[in-house]
Scaffold this active site. Structure first.
Site, PDB file in Angstrom:
ATOM      1  CE  LYS A 278       0.938  10.325   3.921  1.00  0.00           C
ATOM      2  NZ  LYS A 278       1.569   9.260   4.729  1.00  0.00           N
TER       3      LYS A 278
ATOM      4  CG  LEU B 136       2.719   7.773  -0.322  1.00  0.00           C
ATOM      5  CD1 LEU B 136       1.532   6.949   0.200  1.00  0.00           C
ATOM      6  CD2 LEU B 136       2.493   9.242  -0.030  1.00  0.00           C
TER       7      LEU B 136
ATOM      8  CB  SER C 214       5.065   9.651   3.597  1.00  0.00           C
ATOM      9  OG  SER C 214       4.090   8.797   4.168  1.00  0.00           O
ATOM     10  CB  SER C 215       1.851  12.109   7.569  1.00  0.00           C
ATOM     11  OG  SER C 215       1.453  10.777   7.324  1.00  0.00           O
TER      12      SER C 215
ATOM     13  CB  ILE D 136       3.669   1.798   5.776  1.00  0.00           C
ATOM     14  CG1 ILE D 136       3.571   0.287   5.540  1.00  0.00           C
ATOM     15  CG2 ILE D 136       4.729   2.452   4.882  1.00  0.00           C
ATOM     16  CD1 ILE D 136       2.991  -0.100   4.198  1.00  0.00           C
ATOM     17  N   GLY D 137       6.038   2.905   8.179  1.00  0.00           N
ATOM     18  CA  GLY D 137       7.419   2.776   8.645  1.00  0.00           C
ATOM     19  C   GLY D 137       7.767   3.875   9.626  1.00  0.00           C
ATOM     20  N   GLY D 138       6.754   4.709   9.939  1.00  0.00           N
ATOM     21  CA  GLY D 138       6.967   5.849  10.828  1.00  0.00           C
ATOM     22  C   GLY D 138       6.346   7.120  10.285  1.00  0.00           C
ATOM     23  CB  SER D 139       4.391   7.738   7.208  1.00  0.00           C
ATOM     24  OG  SER D 139       5.366   7.164   6.373  1.00  0.00           O
TER      25      SER D 139
END
Length: 569
Positions: A133, A182, A208-209, A229-232
């Site tokens: 990433k 991100l 974000s990934s 950090i939240g589901g990325s």
């Protein structure tokens, strides 16, 4: 008249100054795109030269090999690292042409190819091409986070994870696209543009990934490293039909992975692997959890991979739920949990209903308040001297509402109560107005972790099966539905390892049932979610698997069980 002329001249000067600023931003973005395109052309030429030298490569046969089999073939010498590398570069060129998933290739991969052949011992990932990433540092390359202000900063040293991957024989060959800042689960930024889902170009790959998700799902990479950090990691895995693991933060070193802003330690981020199957994730974790990483980053607990836990076949006591009571997910995602529950039960595991406590409170008061404790000022600063991506404009505009306006908005909406739970976004979050309040906020996160763990222990659970957001959203919708990520953000707040496994696809029956979906109360957010996921027949449907902190091996073992059972269906 003179005063009017002076005012007119000043106004004209401001207009010209703004125009020059925008033109400068445009030039920097065009230069970044030009550099990327030149790199793509060089790699395409290198692939062509390889093809001329070795015309008999069985491309499809190589691309179809699972990671474990590919590593075996490389170690025994029946396949060469050079052949595998150029085969994947060629496929990555094809995938990024269709989906715009790459920010740039890593030309030093050819040097790494030479170096691994000099290594005395073949590492666990010997000869494996790997994608990373954008913000995971690689020496000599940009780490942009999709932001213009970061275009001039070249990384001076490999991140710890990249160093360890190289020492294990892996060959980092590409860096993948991300959403601007991100902080979005779409994948678009003004510099490199929108990344598309390889299975449906009207759909997002997640974020974000998202570049990783698109590249791996399209077949252009066999293993990638993302962040969460939240589901990325988990959302792109769900949207693209991949397996992805968010470990406990600090199980893998974060050193050298630079986010857009740092210091939000209350809800920590984590780096983790994404791949086509669970065994690939396990091999990657086994390779990374080695003495070299523990030496390079002494803040990482020196806990090597526990193969016995991963290989165990003992029956598990599994808690499960198909909704968290906050943002009801589409019917196909809840169906996936129930189908998996029945399969696990039939396989001899014990299934126990579980209800995660106080999710609206966790989403609004713990998760979002961590990142917007200052009213979003630090986040807004990222866009100084930048163009805001269309997918983020609604969030940015909410942040820009003056503090008094936010307080008035929260006051007006207070009587709506349950609607307010979902409306809660960066416009209505209460900020931390003092150090004492920030300390208390961090304390409340610890209190909630204790409450959740106590409930888990009282039920005697080994692991938990639960839903993940999906199927893939139509592009542009994720930025409008920030609070729909409650299914994944919970385990960032808790800092529990959590992984995603695809188990099914959206059926015509799912699509028909979606027409009846009303969510909590058929409000604008429920209707928007319905629009976001419609038209998804044939797209992947996944579930989420969770374990307690530092039990990544147990989480992976549970994911493997779910994967195996889904293949038997």
């Amino acid at each position: 008249a003179a005063f009017a002329l002076l005012c007119g001249s000043a106004a004209a000067a401001v207009v010209v100054w703004k125009w020059l600023g925008k033109r400068q931003i445009q030039k920097r973005m065009e230069e970044a795109r030009r550099t990327r395109d030149e790199g793509v052309k060089k790699m395409a030429k290198a692939v062509q030269q390889f093809r001329e030298q070795v015309p008999s490569v069985q491309t499809n046969a190589i691309l179809s090999l699972p990671l474990l089999e590919l590593t075996g073939r490389l170690r025994e010498g029946s396949l060469s690292p050079k052949t595998v590398l150029y085969t994947y570069i060629e496929k990555a060129l094809e995938v990024t042409q269709q989906t715009n998933c790459l920010q740039h290739f890593i030309p030093e991969c050819e040097e790494q190819l030479q170096e691994i052949q000099q290594q005395r011992e073949k590492g666990l990932l010997y000869g494996i091409p790997i994608s990373i990433k954008d913000h995971i540092g690689h020496k000599g390359h940009l780490s942009t986070c999709g932001l213009v202000q970061r275009l001039g900063t070249v990384v001076q040293e490999d991140s710890v994870l990249v160093k360890v991957l190289k020492s294990q024989g892996a060959i980092p060959f590409a860096m993948t696209n991300v959403p601007q800042s991100l902080f979005n689960y779409d994948c678009s930024n003004p510099i490199f543009g929108q990344t598309l889902n390889p299975f449906n170009h009207h759909k997002s790959p997640g974020g974000s990934s998202g570049g990783e998700g698109s590249l791996i799902a399209g077949g252009g990479s066999i293993l990638g490293i993302g962040s969460d950090i939240g589901g990325s990691i988990r959302l792109p895995s769900s949207f693209c039909g991949l397996c992805g693991l968010k470990p406990t933060a600090q199980r893998l070193s974060l050193s050298g992975a630079s986010g857009p802003f740092s210091g939000t330690l209350a809800v920590p981020g984590a780096l983790g692997p994404m791949a086509r199957d669970v065994d690939s994730l396990a091999l990657c974790m086994k390779a990374l959890l080695c003495e070299e990483m523990f030496q390079l980053d002494p803040t990482v607990p020196p806990i090597p991979f526990n193969e016995n836990v991963y290989s165990s076949s003992a029956p598990l006591r599994v808690g499960y739920y198909d909704t968290d009571g906050y943002f009801p997910l589409p019917p196909c995602m809840r169906r996936a949990v129930q189908d998996t529950r029945r399969a696990l039960q039939a396989a001899g595991h014990q299934l126990v209903p579980f209800s995660p406590p106080r999710i609206p409170y966790v989403m609004n008061e713990l998760f979002l308040k961590t990142f917007f404790a200052d009213g979003g000022h630090a986040w807004l600063d990222l866009f100084t001297g930048d163009t805001v991506d269309p997918s983020l404009k609604s969030q940015v505009n909410c942040c820009r509402i003056p503090r008094l306006g936010k307080k008035l908005l929260a006051l007006i909406l207070k009587p709506l109560q349950f609607l307010l739970l979902k409306l809660k976004n960066v416009a209505t979050i209460s900020t931390c107005s003092s150090v004492k309040e920030m300390w208390n906020h961090q304390h409340q996160i610890q209190v909630y972790r204790t409450e959740f763990t106590t409930q888990w222990r009282e039920l005697g659970l080994d692991v938990v099966l639960c839903p993940v957001l999906g199927p893939a959203f139509t592009t542009g919708y994720p930025g409008k539905l920030l609070t729909a990520i409650s299914s994944t953000m919970l385990y960032n707040v808790l800092n529990f390892p959590a992984g995603v496994v695809p188990v099914s696809t959206v059926t015509e029956a799912d699509e028909e049932e979606l027409k009846l979906y009303q969510g909590c109360c058929d409000d604008p957010w429920d209707r928007m979610l319905k629009q976001a996921v419609s038209g998804a027949v044939g797209l992947p449907v996944a579930v989420q698997c969770v374990a307690l902190p530092w039990q990544e091996e147990l989480c992976l073992r549970f994911m493997k069980e779910v994967e195996t059972l889904s293949h038997e269906e």
